[in-house]
Design a protein around this motif. Structure first.
Motif, short mmCIF file in Angstrom:
data_model
loop_
_atom_site.label_atom_id
_atom_site.label_comp_id
_atom_site.label_asym_id
_atom_site.label_seq_id
_atom_site.Cartn_x
_atom_site.Cartn_y
_atom_site.Cartn_z
N LEU A 176 -2.19 -4.82 12.09
CA LEU A 176 -3.10 -3.84 12.69
C LEU A 176 -3.65 -2.87 11.64
CD1 LEU A 176 -1.21 -3.08 16.04
CD2 LEU A 176 -3.13 -4.65 15.67
N PHE A 177 -2.81 -2.49 10.68
CA PHE A 177 -3.29 -1.66 9.58
C PHE A 177 -4.35 -2.42 8.77
CE2 PHE A 177 0.44 1.37 9.60
CZ PHE A 177 -0.32 2.52 9.57
N SER A 178 -4.12 -3.72 8.57
CA SER A 178 -5.07 -4.54 7.80
C SER A 178 -6.43 -4.59 8.50
CB SER A 178 -4.53 -5.96 7.63
OG SER A 178 -3.32 -5.96 6.88
N SER A 215 1.36 4.08 3.80
CA SER A 215 1.16 4.37 2.37
C SER A 215 0.66 3.16 1.61
CB SER A 215 2.47 4.87 1.75
OG SER A 215 2.90 6.07 2.35
N MET A 216 1.00 1.96 2.07
CA MET A 216 0.55 0.75 1.40
C MET A 216 -0.96 0.57 1.49
SD MET A 216 3.55 -1.92 2.54
CE MET A 216 5.29 -1.55 2.23
N PHE A 217 -1.59 1.27 2.44
CA PHE A 217 -3.03 1.11 2.66
C PHE A 217 -3.84 2.31 2.17
CE2 PHE A 217 -1.16 -1.92 5.52
CZ PHE A 217 -2.00 -3.02 5.42
N LEU A 218 -3.17 3.27 1.54
CA LEU A 218 -3.90 4.42 1.01
C LEU A 218 -4.73 3.99 -0.18
CD1 LEU A 218 -1.14 7.20 1.13
CD2 LEU A 218 -3.04 6.87 2.71
N THR A 277 2.10 8.25 -3.82
CA THR A 277 2.00 7.13 -2.89
C THR A 277 3.18 6.18 -3.06
OG1 THR A 277 -0.43 7.23 -2.95
CG2 THR A 277 0.57 5.19 -2.16
N SER A 278 3.58 5.94 -4.30
CA SER A 278 4.71 5.04 -4.56
C SER A 278 5.98 5.56 -3.89
CB SER A 278 4.93 4.90 -6.07
OG SER A 278 3.82 4.28 -6.68
N TYR A 279 6.20 6.87 -3.97
CA TYR A 279 7.36 7.44 -3.29
C TYR A 279 7.25 7.27 -1.78
CZ TYR A 279 9.42 9.58 -7.45
OH TYR A 279 10.04 9.77 -8.67
N SER A 280 6.04 7.45 -1.25
CA SER A 280 5.85 7.31 0.20
C SER A 280 6.13 5.89 0.68
CB SER A 280 4.41 7.70 0.58
OG SER A 280 4.16 9.04 0.30
N LEU A 323 5.89 -3.09 -2.12
CA LEU A 323 7.19 -2.43 -2.24
C LEU A 323 7.72 -2.54 -3.67
CD1 LEU A 323 9.67 -1.11 -0.84
CD2 LEU A 323 10.45 -3.43 -0.31
N GLN A 324 7.64 -3.73 -4.24
CA GLN A 324 8.12 -3.95 -5.60
C GLN A 324 7.29 -3.17 -6.62
OE1 GLN A 324 7.99 -8.34 -5.37
NE2 GLN A 324 10.18 -8.32 -5.81
N ASP A 325 5.96 -3.15 -6.40
CA ASP A 325 5.08 -2.41 -7.31
C ASP A 325 5.40 -0.92 -7.29
OD1 ASP A 325 3.82 -4.77 -7.98
OD2 ASP A 325 2.08 -4.43 -6.67
#
Length: 238
Positions: A128-130, A165-168, A175-178, A225-227
């Protein structure tokens, strides 16, 4: 020629949790799928996939504008995930019922909760985010609808905010922390612990009985997540 018995079999047994609207969908699925809709497994499968389409539509309509980019994304997803023949049938059914009052988001989500595990529900939220992001921007009204769906899926705010956060568009250390559900004040041990926890939760291998396209989305989310973890480790020197 498909028998009327098959049509009403769908009406009687499909989407019982959605009441009359579900019976209507079951009727049309029975009409278009015929004998393919007669087994319980096929009915459950079709109900789940139609649920996805309706949730996608609710998100698309959230900002009051039906955008071509979002519609194209959903159609492409359905074709890749379920095949063109099946996707065409679902969109035919959707065209039959799109002007009818939809059931509540709650009733749709509760039906899905009974059919799939938590990991799959996380993937639905990612889907849904996509959709919302397919035009390059997630509107606040779209975000609110996805949040409501996530609540009915019993998805924690921790997981929801991580996926958001993955879609910001702004990719930075904050963002990485989020993505990891952390703050910049978190300790190194908290960073490592959160990463291990999320790897366990989001690993694509935890998904079973889902389409290849859903698994591909899971891989993309896992890569995000890994990035994020690598970015934090580099910044901290750990």
């Amino acid at each position: 020629m498909r028998s009327s018995y098959t049509k009403w079999l769908g009406a009687g047994l499909g989407w019982m949790s959605a009441g009359p609207f579900g019976a209507l969908i079951g009727y049309y699925l029975g009409q278009y799928l015929g004998k393919q809709f007669s087994s319980k497994r096929k009915r459950n499968e079709a109900s789940f996939e139609m649920s996805l389409l309706i949730l996608a539509t609710i998100v698309i309509k959230a900002d009051g504008i039906i955008k071509k980019a979002e519609l194209d994304y959903v159609r492409s997803f359905f074709i890749k995930s379920f095949g063109k023949t099946k996707a065409d049938i679902y969109f035919k059914v959707f065209n039959e019922i799109k002007n009818k009052p939809f059931p509540s988001i709650r009733s749709i989500c509760l039906g899905i909760n009974q059919s799939v595990n938590h990991e799959t529900r996380l993937q639905i939220i990612h889907f849904l985010f996509s959709i919302a992001n397919s035009d390059g921007e997630i509107d606040s009204s779209e975000l609110n609808i996805i949040k409501k769906i996530a609540n009915y899926f019993w998805i924690s705010s921790y997981d929801f905010n991580s996926m958001k956060s993955m879609f910001l568009n702004e990719k930075n250390i904050e963002t990485s922390y989020s993505v990891l559900g952390l703050k910049q004040t978190s300790t190194d041990e908290e960073v490592k612990r959160s990463y291990r926890k999320m790897v366990k939760k989001y690993h694509p291998d935890k998904l079973t009985s889902v389409s290849k396209d859903v698994k591909n989305m899971a891989k993309q989310k896992f890569q995000s997540l890994q990035d994020a973890y690598k970015t934090i480790c580099k910044e901290r020197g750990i």
